[in-house]
Enzyme design. Structure first.
Site, PDB file in Angstrom:
ATOM      1  CD  GLU A 106       5.975  -0.713  -2.731  1.00  0.00           C
ATOM      2  OE1 GLU A 106       5.198  -1.353  -3.467  1.00  0.00           O
ATOM      3  OE2 GLU A 106       6.668   0.235  -3.130  1.00  0.00           O
TER       4      GLU A 106
ATOM      5  CG  HIS B 197      -0.308   5.422  -3.265  1.00  0.00           C
ATOM      6  ND1 HIS B 197       0.556   4.985  -2.276  1.00  0.00           N
ATOM      7  CD2 HIS B 197       0.293   5.109  -4.434  1.00  0.00           C
ATOM      8  CE1 HIS B 197       1.609   4.420  -2.828  1.00  0.00           C
ATOM      9  NE2 HIS B 197       1.463   4.482  -4.151  1.00  0.00           N
TER      10      HIS B 197
ATOM     11  CG  HIS C 172       6.128   5.651  -3.309  1.00  0.00           C
ATOM     12  ND1 HIS C 172       5.517   6.832  -3.637  1.00  0.00           N
ATOM     13  CD2 HIS C 172       5.476   4.675  -4.020  1.00  0.00           C
ATOM     14  CE1 HIS C 172       4.536   6.582  -4.510  1.00  0.00           C
ATOM     15  NE2 HIS C 172       4.492   5.294  -4.752  1.00  0.00           N
TER      16      HIS C 172
ATOM     17  CG  ASP D 136       1.280   1.440 -10.315  1.00  0.00           C
ATOM     18  OD1 ASP D 136       1.486   2.396 -11.076  1.00  0.00           O
ATOM     19  OD2 ASP D 136       1.909   1.271  -9.246  1.00  0.00           O
TER      20      ASP D 136
END
Length: 339
Positions: free
Chosen positions: A197, A14, A194, A276
């Protein structure tokens, strides 16, 4: 524990390649492509990496992606990430990319693919890092836009193993893309999404049932639904969890509040990933260390995150076995040295 984690073989499932754009490279590419950034320096840009929620991060993320213009830009971005993988002992990585972020700016799909695939081929040959690409649809865009992107991807199935779903979870439930994912399945793509979250546990259930995904990206809100947790443990559906990202985006206020270790101990197939990393303060080793520093975990438990990631990867069984052998050898040397 720190030295064990630093050299522990890892597998990442991921990571958004656009989210690996460090400020230094952002400025370098902006200068190369004669683009003016709203920051006077690398330090000023990095200081702006303070986010209240997912949307505030996405605004910065899309701004950064604007410097990516040419095939060489995408090569340089991908190669820089692979060098971090080498440093962090990442054996295999499955990379998300957002073609719509670029095609919406007039960058050709071919330009994106050419740069990334060339870097990944060099990474396999020169760094011994295997990789796969997963195309993600931006869920804040329309179903029609996703269908158009899927059509562009059909010519690149040699390189793209799966499709996923990212961007703003709120207001864009899995059902919005049900038909796109059906077509992707029919075309032979694997699927991930996704879910859970910033969105509710029901999004995880819907991604599994409506999109028929093989993995859930994030998935930490599953604890809202104890029955779902039990089902995830029984099915061994992988959750690609991103600890530093979750804290940076206020999914959890503090790493000590994270449920990752608890989910591992409940038998779920959870993995550690960086999401990220340029924006969230850490690549793979940083995420592993953050977990180990916040919880009383054993070396065997930390290694279990890699075992889970190997099992959850989209590699053929024989390649999974080779990665597991590398991990087993490492553990034998580290945990059971010959006296």
């Amino acid at each position: 524990m720190e030295s064990f984690i630093r050299t522990l073989p890892k597998v990442e499932l991921h990571v958004h390649i656009e989210g690996t754009l460090e400020p230094e490279l952002m400025f370098e590419l902006a200068q190369r492509n004669q683009i003016t950034l709203p920051y006077a320096s690398v330090e000023e840009a990095r200081a702006a990496y303070q986010f209240e929620d997912l949307q505030s991060f996405l605004d910065m993320y899309y701004l950064g992606a604007g410097v990516l213009q040419t095939e060489q830009d995408f090569y340089d971005l991908t190669w820089a990430y692979l060098l971090r993988c080498q440093h962090d002992h990442v054996m295999h990585t499955e990379i998300f990319f957002d073609p719509q972020t670029h095609t919406e700016r007039g960058i050709a799909f071919q330009t994106v693919m050419a740069g990334m695939t060339r870097a990944l081929a060099d990474g396999e040959q020169q760094l011994d890092i295997s990789s796969r690409l997963i195309l993600c649809f931006l869920r804040h865009l329309s179903e029609a836009a996703a269908f158009e992107t899927l059509a562009q991807a059909m010519s690149y199935q040699e390189y793209i193993i799966g499709v996923g779903l990212d961007s703003s979870e709120r207001g864009h439930p899995p059902e919005k893309f049900r038909r796109v994912f059906e077509k992707a399945h029919d075309a032979g793509f694997l699927t991930v999404a996704h879910a859970g979250e910033e969105g509710p546990a029901s999004n995880i259930r819907d991604a599994l049932s409506m999109l028929r995904v093989s993995r859930i990206d994030h998935g930490v809100q599953c604890t809202q639904d104890p029955e779902l947790v039990r089902a995830l443990a029984e099915s061994q559906t992988p959750l690609t969890v991103c600890p530093l990202s979750n804290v940076k985006l206020r999914v959890f206020e503090d790493m000590a509040d994270h449920n990752l270790v608890d989910l591992l101990r409940q038998g779920l197939c959870v993995t550690i990933n960086s999401d990220d990393p340029a924006y969230f303060g850490g690549y793979m080793t940083d995420n592993f260390l953050a977990v180990a520093e916040s919880f009383e975990v054993t070396k065997e438990e930390m290694a279990a995150f890699t075992t889970n990631a190997i099992r959850a990867s989209f590699l053929p069984d024989e390649e999974k076995a080779k990665l597991q052998q590398r991990l087993d050898h490492y553990l034998q040397v580290q945990l059971h040295p010959i006296l």
